[in-house]
Design a protein around this motif. Structure first.
Motif, mmCIF file in Angstrom:
data_model
loop_
_atom_site.group_PDB
_atom_site.id
_atom_site.type_symbol
_atom_site.label_atom_id
_atom_site.label_comp_id
_atom_site.label_asym_id
_atom_site.label_seq_id
_atom_site.Cartn_x
_atom_site.Cartn_y
_atom_site.Cartn_z
ATOM 1 N N LEU A 11 -44.660 -33.443 -31.300
ATOM 2 C CA LEU A 11 -44.628 -32.875 -29.945
ATOM 3 C C LEU A 11 -45.450 -33.582 -28.871
ATOM 4 O O LEU A 11 -45.290 -33.134 -27.887
ATOM 5 C CB LEU A 11 -44.572 -31.289 -30.038
ATOM 6 N N ILE A 12 -46.463 -34.154 -29.509
ATOM 7 C CA ILE A 12 -47.398 -34.578 -28.456
ATOM 8 C C ILE A 12 -46.956 -35.600 -27.587
ATOM 9 O O ILE A 12 -47.790 -35.628 -26.371
ATOM 10 C CB ILE A 12 -48.664 -35.230 -29.456
ATOM 11 N N PHE A 13 -45.878 -36.134 -27.572
ATOM 12 C CA PHE A 13 -45.323 -37.031 -26.570
ATOM 13 C C PHE A 13 -44.976 -36.291 -25.090
ATOM 14 O O PHE A 13 -44.757 -36.953 -24.207
ATOM 15 C CB PHE A 13 -44.041 -37.879 -27.245
ATOM 16 N N ILE A 14 -44.776 -35.161 -25.495
ATOM 17 C CA ILE A 14 -44.631 -34.303 -24.219
ATOM 18 C C ILE A 14 -45.462 -34.177 -23.286
ATOM 19 O O ILE A 14 -45.510 -33.943 -22.148
ATOM 20 C CB ILE A 14 -43.980 -32.979 -24.765
ATOM 21 N N VAL A 15 -46.788 -34.244 -23.432
ATOM 22 C CA VAL A 15 -48.064 -34.244 -22.742
ATOM 23 C C VAL A 15 -48.144 -35.315 -21.583
ATOM 24 O O VAL A 15 -48.022 -35.169 -20.321
ATOM 25 C CB VAL A 15 -49.293 -33.991 -23.662
ATOM 26 N N PRO A 16 -47.778 -36.590 -22.100
ATOM 27 C CA PRO A 16 -47.831 -37.560 -20.928
ATOM 28 C C PRO A 16 -46.500 -37.553 -20.084
ATOM 29 O O PRO A 16 -46.703 -37.759 -18.953
ATOM 30 C CB PRO A 16 -47.702 -39.087 -21.706
ATOM 31 N N PHE A 17 -45.542 -37.101 -20.681
ATOM 32 C CA PHE A 17 -44.383 -36.789 -19.895
ATOM 33 C C PHE A 17 -44.486 -35.543 -18.887
ATOM 34 O O PHE A 17 -44.016 -35.821 -17.925
ATOM 35 C CB PHE A 17 -43.213 -36.435 -20.862
ATOM 36 N N LEU A 18 -45.261 -34.716 -19.303
ATOM 37 C CA LEU A 18 -45.511 -33.512 -18.366
ATOM 38 C C LEU A 18 -46.501 -34.023 -17.133
ATOM 39 O O LEU A 18 -46.433 -33.719 -16.028
ATOM 40 C CB LEU A 18 -46.333 -32.473 -19.013
ATOM 41 N N ASN A 19 -47.391 -34.925 -17.583
ATOM 42 C CA ASN A 19 -48.331 -35.590 -16.416
ATOM 43 C C ASN A 19 -47.321 -36.197 -15.393
ATOM 44 O O ASN A 19 -47.674 -36.160 -14.204
ATOM 45 C CB ASN A 19 -49.231 -36.661 -17.205
ATOM 46 N N VAL A 20 -46.536 -37.183 -15.848
ATOM 47 C CA VAL A 20 -45.714 -37.789 -15.142
ATOM 48 C C VAL A 20 -44.746 -36.940 -14.288
ATOM 49 O O VAL A 20 -44.561 -37.152 -13.072
ATOM 50 C CB VAL A 20 -44.802 -38.904 -15.580
ATOM 51 N N THR A 21 -44.222 -35.753 -14.686
ATOM 52 C CA THR A 21 -43.443 -34.839 -14.398
ATOM 53 C C THR A 21 -44.322 -34.149 -13.164
ATOM 54 O O THR A 21 -43.553 -33.790 -11.998
ATOM 55 C CB THR A 21 -42.575 -33.907 -15.342
ATOM 56 N N GLY A 22 -45.471 -33.764 -13.671
ATOM 57 C CA GLY A 22 -46.344 -33.116 -12.553
ATOM 58 C C GLY A 22 -46.682 -33.978 -11.209
ATOM 59 O O GLY A 22 -46.390 -33.287 -10.266
ATOM 60 N N TRP A 23 -46.768 -35.197 -11.456
ATOM 61 C CA TRP A 23 -47.062 -36.181 -10.593
ATOM 62 C C TRP A 23 -45.794 -36.376 -9.391
ATOM 63 O O TRP A 23 -45.965 -36.257 -8.322
ATOM 64 C CB TRP A 23 -47.408 -37.633 -10.916
ATOM 65 N N TRP A 24 -44.702 -36.289 -10.150
ATOM 66 C CA TRP A 24 -43.340 -36.522 -9.404
ATOM 67 C C TRP A 24 -43.405 -35.032 -8.581
ATOM 68 O O TRP A 24 -42.745 -35.273 -7.381
ATOM 69 C CB TRP A 24 -42.112 -36.842 -10.444
ATOM 70 N N ILE A 25 -43.267 -34.266 -9.361
ATOM 71 C CA ILE A 25 -43.239 -32.664 -8.691
ATOM 72 C C ILE A 25 -43.959 -32.598 -7.189
ATOM 73 O O ILE A 25 -43.732 -32.268 -5.926
ATOM 74 C CB ILE A 25 -43.441 -31.452 -9.416
ATOM 75 N N LYS A 26 -45.353 -33.095 -7.550
ATOM 76 C CA LYS A 26 -46.333 -33.229 -6.240
ATOM 77 C C LYS A 26 -45.922 -34.053 -5.263
ATOM 78 O O LYS A 26 -46.346 -33.563 -4.071
ATOM 79 C CB LYS A 26 -47.676 -33.209 -6.999
ATOM 80 N N HIS A 27 -45.571 -35.133 -5.349
ATOM 81 C CA HIS A 27 -45.506 -36.378 -4.606
ATOM 82 C C HIS A 27 -44.100 -36.330 -4.099
ATOM 83 O O HIS A 27 -43.747 -36.946 -3.165
ATOM 84 C CB HIS A 27 -45.863 -37.679 -5.187
ATOM 85 N N LYS A 28 -42.950 -36.038 -4.762
ATOM 86 C CA LYS A 28 -41.516 -36.213 -4.441
ATOM 87 C C LYS A 28 -40.912 -34.967 -4.035
ATOM 88 O O LYS A 28 -39.653 -34.941 -3.742
ATOM 89 C CB LYS A 28 -40.714 -36.910 -5.596
#
Length: 97
Positions: A11-28
């Protein structure tokens, strides 16, 4: 102490996916910053529960419990990594001035 003692390695692949998702939520989006960790936690919990239920052949309650624990760990790891990156960037800017 190894991170895989707490987070399932598959499940560790979810961590970078969460980082990208968090960036998207913050900026978009117009979501306030204080809600981003909560959204990431819910998202990680849902993904983890689904994975545990479908791949590990666990029952629904065991999947929900394991997914919740894994989701919290992964969201916390993603937020912590984001804060480390932000802090190191701020320190670099302070050293250049």
């Amino acid at each position: 102490m190894d991170m895989t003692e707490y987070i399932y390695p598959e499940l560790i692949f979810i961590v970078p996916f969460l980082n990208v998702t968090g960036w998207w939520i913050k900026h978009k989006t117009s979501v306030e910053n204080k809600y981003i960790p909560l959204i990431l936690g819910i998202f990680a919990t849902a993904l983890s529960s689904f994975y545990i239920y479908s791949s590990m052949n666990k029952g629904i309650w065991e999947s929900l419990w394991g997914g919740t624990v894994q989701g919290i760990f992964m969201a916390a790891t993603a937020v912590y990594a984001n804060q480390l990156a932000k802090t190191s960037k701020e320190e670099d800017n302070d050293n250049n001035n």
